[in-house]
Design a protein around this motif. Structure first.
Motif, PDB file in Angstrom:
ATOM      1  N   VAL A 108       1.106  -1.058  -0.067  1.00  0.00           N
ATOM      2  CA  VAL A 108       0.115  -0.401   0.032  1.00  0.00           C
ATOM      3  C   VAL A 108       0.910   0.803  -0.384  1.00  0.00           C
ATOM      4  CG1 VAL A 108      -1.794   1.351   1.143  1.00  0.00           C
ATOM      5  CG2 VAL A 108      -1.781  -1.348   1.246  1.00  0.00           C
ATOM      6  N   LYS A 109       0.675   2.123  -1.051  1.00  0.00           N
ATOM      7  CA  LYS A 109       1.970   3.187  -0.250  1.00  0.00           C
ATOM      8  C   LYS A 109       1.080   4.228   0.119  1.00  0.00           C
ATOM      9  CE  LYS A 109       1.751   3.686  -6.125  1.00  0.00           C
ATOM     10  NZ  LYS A 109       2.219   4.696  -6.883  1.00  0.00           N
ATOM     11  N   TRP A 110       2.196   5.130   0.556  1.00  0.00           N
ATOM     12  CA  TRP A 110       2.011   6.251   1.604  1.00  0.00           C
ATOM     13  C   TRP A 110       0.665   6.883   1.107  1.00  0.00           C
ATOM     14  CZ3 TRP A 110       4.747   6.909   5.971  1.00  0.00           C
ATOM     15  CH2 TRP A 110       5.728   5.612   6.304  1.00  0.00           C
ATOM     16  N   ILE A 111      -0.099   7.002   1.556  1.00  0.00           N
ATOM     17  CA  ILE A 111      -1.050   8.481   1.605  1.00  0.00           C
ATOM     18  C   ILE A 111      -0.633   9.634   1.529  1.00  0.00           C
ATOM     19  CG2 ILE A 111      -3.656   7.169   1.697  1.00  0.00           C
ATOM     20  CD1 ILE A 111      -3.583   7.811   4.772  1.00  0.00           C
ATOM     21  N   ARG A 112      -0.948  11.229   0.932  1.00  0.00           N
ATOM     22  CA  ARG A 112      -0.049  11.721   1.262  1.00  0.00           C
ATOM     23  C   ARG A 112      -1.164  13.000   1.315  1.00  0.00           C
ATOM     24  NH1 ARG A 112       4.811  11.318  -2.776  1.00  0.00           N
ATOM     25  NH2 ARG A 112       5.564   9.692  -2.261  1.00  0.00           N
ATOM     26  N   SER A 113      -1.003  14.363   2.631  1.00  0.00           N
ATOM     27  CA  SER A 113      -1.535  15.422   2.137  1.00  0.00           C
ATOM     28  C   SER A 113      -0.787  16.552   2.094  1.00  0.00           C
ATOM     29  CB  SER A 113      -2.735  15.392   3.660  1.00  0.00           C
ATOM     30  OG  SER A 113      -3.524  16.202   3.400  1.00  0.00           O
ATOM     31  N   GLN A 114      -0.926  17.675   1.433  1.00  0.00           N
ATOM     32  CA  GLN A 114      -0.638  18.362   1.156  1.00  0.00           C
ATOM     33  C   GLN A 114      -0.601  20.375   1.916  1.00  0.00           C
ATOM     34  OE1 GLN A 114       0.827  18.171  -2.646  1.00  0.00           O
ATOM     35  NE2 GLN A 114       1.971  16.729  -2.579  1.00  0.00           N
ATOM     36  N   ALA A 115      -0.236  20.643   2.757  1.00  0.00           N
ATOM     37  CA  ALA A 115      -0.427  22.245   2.789  1.00  0.00           C
ATOM     38  C   ALA A 115       1.500  23.156   2.343  1.00  0.00           C
ATOM     39  CB  ALA A 115       0.185  21.882   3.772  1.00  0.00           C
ATOM     40  N   ASN A 116       1.207  24.340   2.071  1.00  0.00           N
ATOM     41  CA  ASN A 116       2.292  25.052   1.342  1.00  0.00           C
ATOM     42  C   ASN A 116       2.003  26.181   2.556  1.00  0.00           C
ATOM     43  OD1 ASN A 116       2.948  25.471  -1.410  1.00  0.00           O
ATOM     44  ND2 ASN A 116       1.026  25.377  -2.147  1.00  0.00           N
ATOM     45  N   VAL A 117       3.474  26.785   2.732  1.00  0.00           N
ATOM     46  CA  VAL A 117       3.527  28.107   3.253  1.00  0.00           C
ATOM     47  C   VAL A 117       4.465  29.005   3.190  1.00  0.00           C
ATOM     48  CG1 VAL A 117       5.212  27.795   5.738  1.00  0.00           C
ATOM     49  CG2 VAL A 117       4.198  25.838   5.830  1.00  0.00           C
ATOM     50  N   PHE A 118       4.092  29.522   3.111  1.00  0.00           N
ATOM     51  CA  PHE A 118       4.886  31.614   2.450  1.00  0.00           C
ATOM     52  C   PHE A 118       5.511  32.109   3.516  1.00  0.00           C
ATOM     53  CE2 PHE A 118       0.987  29.723   0.030  1.00  0.00           C
ATOM     54  CZ  PHE A 118       1.842  29.648  -0.788  1.00  0.00           C
ATOM     55  N   VAL A 119       6.239  32.015   3.041  1.00  0.00           N
ATOM     56  CA  VAL A 119       7.426  33.029   4.636  1.00  0.00           C
ATOM     57  C   VAL A 119       7.792  34.157   3.450  1.00  0.00           C
ATOM     58  CG1 VAL A 119       8.726  33.644   6.047  1.00  0.00           C
ATOM     59  CG2 VAL A 119       8.416  31.230   5.513  1.00  0.00           C
TER      60      VAL A 119
END
Length: 340
Positions: A108-119
């Motif tokens: 089973v592949k890793w499930i992924r959830s993403q978030a952008n951080v703008f500095v």
């Protein structure tokens, strides 16, 4: 054979932050067995690929906390942000037994959830404090690139002192009174995205006050004298003096001085009427000057508490004596009725 499944309960959210700020991303996953969570990062450089983040990475600016109880939760915290921290942060979760195996491919592949951080580069804010005609005026003036301003707030601690919806880079707050009465740390808050804050300090020399201007103690007991400083900045050095003796500094072994921040305490062991009665001065120093206060100490004899009781006893004895003498000198014919 049943394939283990994993799903996200909460995913990290994209955020905007200023340089020198901090950011925190949160992730929750569920599955049976309980899945492992990892954090990965991909910068804005086109040639950069995802790299796993570890607790203590980036010169110990990265802190990762994870708990595995019924389901998985993980938080990544990054302090003192720089422009290099901008990019995509990815929360990965998997409960496959072979998920970290070097040679086997996981079922089973890793499930992924993403978030952008703008500095975003922090704009420069020039602050100023002025005193005029019984008023103190605090000002902030922001320069450099910044997002749209939708208003301002002035704060002292958690208390909002003033707010407006003006879109100006300049903002001010006026306080009635003297600087010595209102010293402390104030903040001008720009309602932008992200929010921008500037710190304005009203700094004065210590405004020392005695907890009690006059203290009493019994001979042989321990006397305690206390001074405090409610002003800003905090005291760096406390000293105690007694008229005619100079700086005490735990002199003679009977003086114990305990100082912490804006409070100091002088303890005098085995009080002596002759030696310890008098005025004591506490002195505080910070980077803006010094200030002091005086405490008067009165030492009473141990028998002092008995004097009121002995006075009452003496009055009773005198009264009884008078009655006794009066009765003895009564004339024989002064007999009460009914005794004839």
């Amino acid at each position: 054979m049943t394939i283990p499944r994993t799903g996200f309960i909460k995913s990290p959210l994209s955020q905007k932050r200023l340089t020198q700020d901090s950011v925190e991303l949160y992730c929750e996953a569920i599955g049976n067995p309980i899945p492992e969570i990892q954090w990965w990062f991909e910068g804005n450089d086109p040639n950069e690929t995802y790299a796993q983040l570890w607790d203590g990475a980036r010169q110990d600016r990265v802190k990762i906390n994870a708990t595995y109880n019924l389901h998985s939760t993980s938080t990544i915290y990054i302090a003192n942000l720089t422009s290099d921290d901008s990019g995509m942060y990815e929360c990965r979760a998997s409960n496959d037994p072979d998920r970290n195996h070097l040679s086997k491919s996981p079922k089973v592949k890793w499930i992924r959830s993403q978030a952008n951080v703008f500095v975003i580069e922090r704009p420069d804010i020039k602050t100023h404090v002025a005193e005029d005609s019984g008023k103190v005026v605090l000002t902030c003036n922001m320069s450099g690139p910044y997002s749209a301003i939708k208003g301002h707030e002035w704060m002292h601690g958690d208390k909002v002192l003033q707010k407006d919806e003006i879109d100006s880079a300049f903002t001010s707050y006026t306080i009635e009174g003297k600087m010595e009465e209102h010293s402390g740390m104030y903040e001008c808050v720009y309602k932008t995205n992200p929010e921008i804050r500037g710190q304005v300090n009203i700094s004065v020399a210590p405004q020392v006050t005695a907890y009690k201007k006059s203290e009493h103690g019994n001979e042989g007991d321990t006397g305690v004298l206390t001074c405090k400083n409610p002003s800003f900045p905090p005291v760096t050095t406390w000293s105690w003096y007694k008229n005619g003796q100079g700086d005490l500094k735990n002199a003679s072994g009977r003086y114990i001085i305990k100082s912490s921040g804006n409070k100091t305490e002088l303890r005098i062991l085995k009080l002596n009427i002759e030696e310890d009665t008098g005025d004591y001065r506490c002195n505080a120093t910070n980077s803006y000057g010094s200030g002091d206060a005086t405490v008067n100490l009165r030492v009473r004899s141990r028998l002092a508490a008995l004097w009121p009781f002995l006075g009452i006893v003496a009055e009773v004895l005198v009264l009884v004596t008078i009655i006794f003498i009066y009765e003895k000198r009564r004339k024989p014919d002064e007999v009460p009725d009914g005794d004839v």
